[in-house]
Scaffold this motif. Structure first.
Motif, mmCIF file in Angstrom:
data_model
loop_
_atom_site.group_PDB
_atom_site.id
_atom_site.type_symbol
_atom_site.label_atom_id
_atom_site.label_comp_id
_atom_site.label_asym_id
_atom_site.label_seq_id
_atom_site.Cartn_x
_atom_site.Cartn_y
_atom_site.Cartn_z
ATOM 1 N N ASP A 294 0.854 -1.190 0.000
ATOM 2 C CA ASP A 294 0.000 0.000 0.000
ATOM 3 C C ASP A 294 0.889 1.239 0.000
ATOM 4 O OD1 ASP A 294 -1.926 1.923 0.252
ATOM 5 O OD2 ASP A 294 -2.429 1.457 2.336
ATOM 6 N N MET A 295 0.897 1.951 -1.125
ATOM 7 C CA MET A 295 1.753 3.126 -1.255
ATOM 8 C C MET A 295 1.054 4.429 -0.859
ATOM 9 S SD MET A 295 4.786 2.344 -2.133
ATOM 10 C CE MET A 295 5.768 1.003 -2.844
ATOM 11 N N SER A 296 -0.237 4.364 -0.514
ATOM 12 C CA SER A 296 -0.952 5.594 -0.192
ATOM 13 C C SER A 296 -0.378 6.283 1.040
ATOM 14 C CB SER A 296 -2.437 5.302 0.015
ATOM 15 O OG SER A 296 -2.622 4.382 1.085
ATOM 16 N N CYS A 297 0.140 5.491 1.990
ATOM 17 C CA CYS A 297 0.701 6.080 3.202
ATOM 18 C C CYS A 297 1.995 6.836 2.922
ATOM 19 C CB CYS A 297 0.940 5.006 4.255
ATOM 20 S SG CYS A 297 2.099 3.729 3.758
ATOM 21 N N CYS A 298 2.619 6.565 1.781
ATOM 22 C CA CYS A 298 3.882 7.235 1.457
ATOM 23 C C CYS A 298 3.678 8.654 0.953
ATOM 24 C CB CYS A 298 4.641 6.430 0.395
ATOM 25 S SG CYS A 298 5.106 4.770 0.893
ATOM 26 N N THR A 299 2.438 9.006 0.618
ATOM 27 C CA THR A 299 2.187 10.298 -0.028
ATOM 28 C C THR A 299 1.546 11.321 0.895
ATOM 29 O OG1 THR A 299 0.002 9.574 -0.830
ATOM 30 C CG2 THR A 299 1.897 9.117 -2.243
ATOM 31 N N LYS A 300 1.335 10.971 2.149
ATOM 32 C CA LYS A 300 0.625 11.869 3.062
ATOM 33 C C LYS A 300 1.569 12.889 3.680
ATOM 34 C CE LYS A 300 -2.862 8.382 4.228
ATOM 35 N NZ LYS A 300 -3.438 7.535 5.295
ATOM 36 N N ASN A 301 1.189 14.158 3.581
ATOM 37 C CA ASN A 301 1.909 15.261 4.239
ATOM 38 C C ASN A 301 3.401 15.275 3.910
ATOM 39 O OD1 ASN A 301 -0.536 15.948 5.617
ATOM 40 N ND2 ASN A 301 -0.085 14.358 7.131
ATOM 41 N N CYS A 302 3.708 15.179 2.634
ATOM 42 C CA CYS A 302 5.115 15.187 2.250
ATOM 43 C C CYS A 302 5.262 15.673 0.811
ATOM 44 C CB CYS A 302 5.740 13.802 2.401
ATOM 45 S SG CYS A 302 5.015 12.562 1.305
ATOM 46 N N THR A 303 6.476 16.003 0.451
ATOM 47 C CA THR A 303 6.767 16.406 -0.918
ATOM 48 C C THR A 303 6.896 15.167 -1.801
ATOM 49 O OG1 THR A 303 9.152 16.333 -0.569
ATOM 50 C CG2 THR A 303 8.027 18.410 -0.050
ATOM 51 N N ASN A 304 6.961 15.390 -3.110
ATOM 52 C CA ASN A 304 7.136 14.263 -4.036
ATOM 53 C C ASN A 304 8.434 13.516 -3.764
ATOM 54 O OD1 ASN A 304 4.737 14.775 -5.358
ATOM 55 N ND2 ASN A 304 5.691 16.039 -6.951
ATOM 56 N N GLU A 305 9.491 14.274 -3.465
ATOM 57 C CA GLU A 305 10.780 13.639 -3.191
ATOM 58 C C GLU A 305 10.717 12.782 -1.932
ATOM 59 O OE1 GLU A 305 15.497 14.839 -2.550
ATOM 60 O OE2 GLU A 305 14.029 16.354 -3.135
ATOM 61 N N GLU A 306 10.056 13.294 -0.893
ATOM 62 C CA GLU A 306 9.918 12.514 0.342
ATOM 63 C C GLU A 306 9.060 11.270 0.107
ATOM 64 O OE1 GLU A 306 10.217 16.164 3.609
ATOM 65 O OE2 GLU A 306 8.279 15.568 2.775
ATOM 66 N N ALA A 307 8.017 11.409 -0.715
ATOM 67 C CA ALA A 307 7.168 10.260 -1.021
ATOM 68 C C ALA A 307 7.958 9.182 -1.751
ATOM 69 C CB ALA A 307 5.980 10.708 -1.870
ATOM 70 N N GLN A 308 8.812 9.597 -2.685
ATOM 71 C CA GLN A 308 9.637 8.628 -3.408
ATOM 72 C C GLN A 308 10.624 7.934 -2.478
ATOM 73 O OE1 GLN A 308 11.455 10.381 -6.861
ATOM 74 N NE2 GLN A 308 9.496 11.005 -7.758
ATOM 75 N N GLN A 309 11.180 8.677 -1.525
ATOM 76 C CA GLN A 309 12.103 8.071 -0.570
ATOM 77 C C GLN A 309 11.393 7.027 0.286
ATOM 78 O OE1 GLN A 309 13.664 11.472 1.532
ATOM 79 N NE2 GLN A 309 15.203 11.919 -0.045
ATOM 80 N N ARG A 310 10.183 7.355 0.737
ATOM 81 C CA ARG A 310 9.421 6.406 1.548
ATOM 82 C C ARG A 310 9.057 5.164 0.739
ATOM 83 N NH1 ARG A 310 4.953 10.495 4.318
ATOM 84 N NH2 ARG A 310 6.414 11.813 5.509
ATOM 85 N N ALA A 311 8.595 5.380 -0.487
ATOM 86 C CA ALA A 311 8.208 4.253 -1.339
ATOM 87 C C ALA A 311 9.414 3.371 -1.662
ATOM 88 C CB ALA A 311 7.557 4.767 -2.620
#
Length: 339
Positions: A294-311
């Protein structure tokens, strides 16, 4: 007697200056641009400067089709249609179907008839592909990379049998241009027909092959990715790179994220190791499929770069865990076969 005239000494020219001049001529003259692309295809040495890497190149495109689409200096999105094969004429569309079906059937037969292959939790991948087919949701499958033929061999062994002759539903995958698209127009066209997307090392995440993969996911296709970006030399799991994460976060027009299904395998280094050309039988190969991430949690309250790092981290963690399970089972089977 008259002394011979001295030989003039050539004026030294730096490689950077040569590279800059090459780019200027390349940009100003369409004929020179075509010749330069031909040099790239033939792998002739030109310049090795940074300017050369920035030069528009389409090494994955057959010479006979160069004039049909825009070149890379215009817009990567415009090239995606050609890269994905959406512009194939009826004859080539039929060739794609035949080639993909034959490749999948041969790969699946080889893995099960000539090797001991186990796929654990195969139902997880099959259910995800069924949801993908029913809902039109894009799907990204990710796995570790050990051998040059991980795809198609492992992918064909793991997917449902009904996909074998479904050219529309079969995956797109990616390959570096220097491995798959620099050995002549015929081989380049073959890889294009079997849904291989070109990725040039060092050109970043916005190059045409990546744009094409995003477009495929956004319209509901299946894309298979090797997150490590290169083959492992010792079979271990290397950290994932951000390319896989960017694709895993490629939303469709209605904002839906693609399904992301990880799986890991052990034993392919025995089938075709680095430096080998033909695959060998008599090996034990274990594939373990994980639950969708589930990648939806990676996109909450963050920038695109931070989301990519989490994913990226989530993909790495999933592959490492699955690889440990596959390694343990592989050791058990190998020991049993040895006895």
């Amino acid at each position: 007697s008259r002394e011979p005239a001295p030989t003039p000494t050539p004026t030294p020219t730096s490689s950077a200056a040569v590279g800059t001049a090459t780019v200027r001529i390349f940009e100003d003259n369409s004929v020179v641009r075509r010749l330069a692309n031909a040099l790239v295809l033939a792998r002739w040495p030109t310049t090795s400067t940074v300017e050369q890497r920035k030069r528009p190149q389409i090494p994955y495109m057959p010479d006979t089709e160069r004039g049909k689409i825009s070149s890379l200096e215009k817009d990567a999105t415009a090239d995606a249609t050609h890269i994905l094969g959406d512009d194939l004429d009826p004859a080539r569309a039929l060739a794609r179907r035949v080639l993909l079906g034959s490749l999948a059937a041969i790969s699946r037969t080889f893995m099960y008839a000539f090797n001991t292959t186990e796929v654990h939790n195969w139902k997880g991948l099959h259910d995800a592909l069924a949801e993908h087919a029913d809902t039109g949701r894009g799907i990204v499958t990710v796995c570790n990379h050990v051998a040059s033929l991980d795809d198609p061999l492992v992918v064909a062994a793991s997917m449902p049998l009904r996909y074998v002759f479904d050219a529309r539903g079969l995956r797109y995958t990616m390959c570096a241009t220097d491995r798959c698209f620099s050995k002549g127009a015929t081989l380049s066209e073959f890889f294009r027909l079997v849904k291989v997307l070109p990725v040039e090392r060092g050109l970043g995440l916005s190059q045409p092959g990546m744009v094409a993969a995003e477009n495929a996911l956004q319209r509901g296709d299946w894309v298979h990715v090797f997150p490590e970006g290169t083959r492992s030399r010792d079979g271990s799991i290397a950290p994932a790179r951000r390319g896989a994460a960017k694709l895993a976060l490629a939303r469709s027009e209605d904002g839906t994220l693609p399904l992301v299904v990880p799986f890991a395998h052990v034993g392919m280094e025995g089938v075709i190791g680095i430096g080998n050309v033909l695959p060998r039988g008599g090996n034990v190969v274990v594939v373990v499929v994980g639950d969708p991430i589930d990648m939806s949690c990676c996109t909450k309250n963050c920038t695109n770069e931070e989301a990519q790092q989490r994913a990226t981290q989530r993909i790495s963690d999933a592959l490492l865990q699955l690889h440990n399970v596959a390694r343990k089972r592989h050791d058990e089977l190998s020991g049993r076969n040895a006895v």
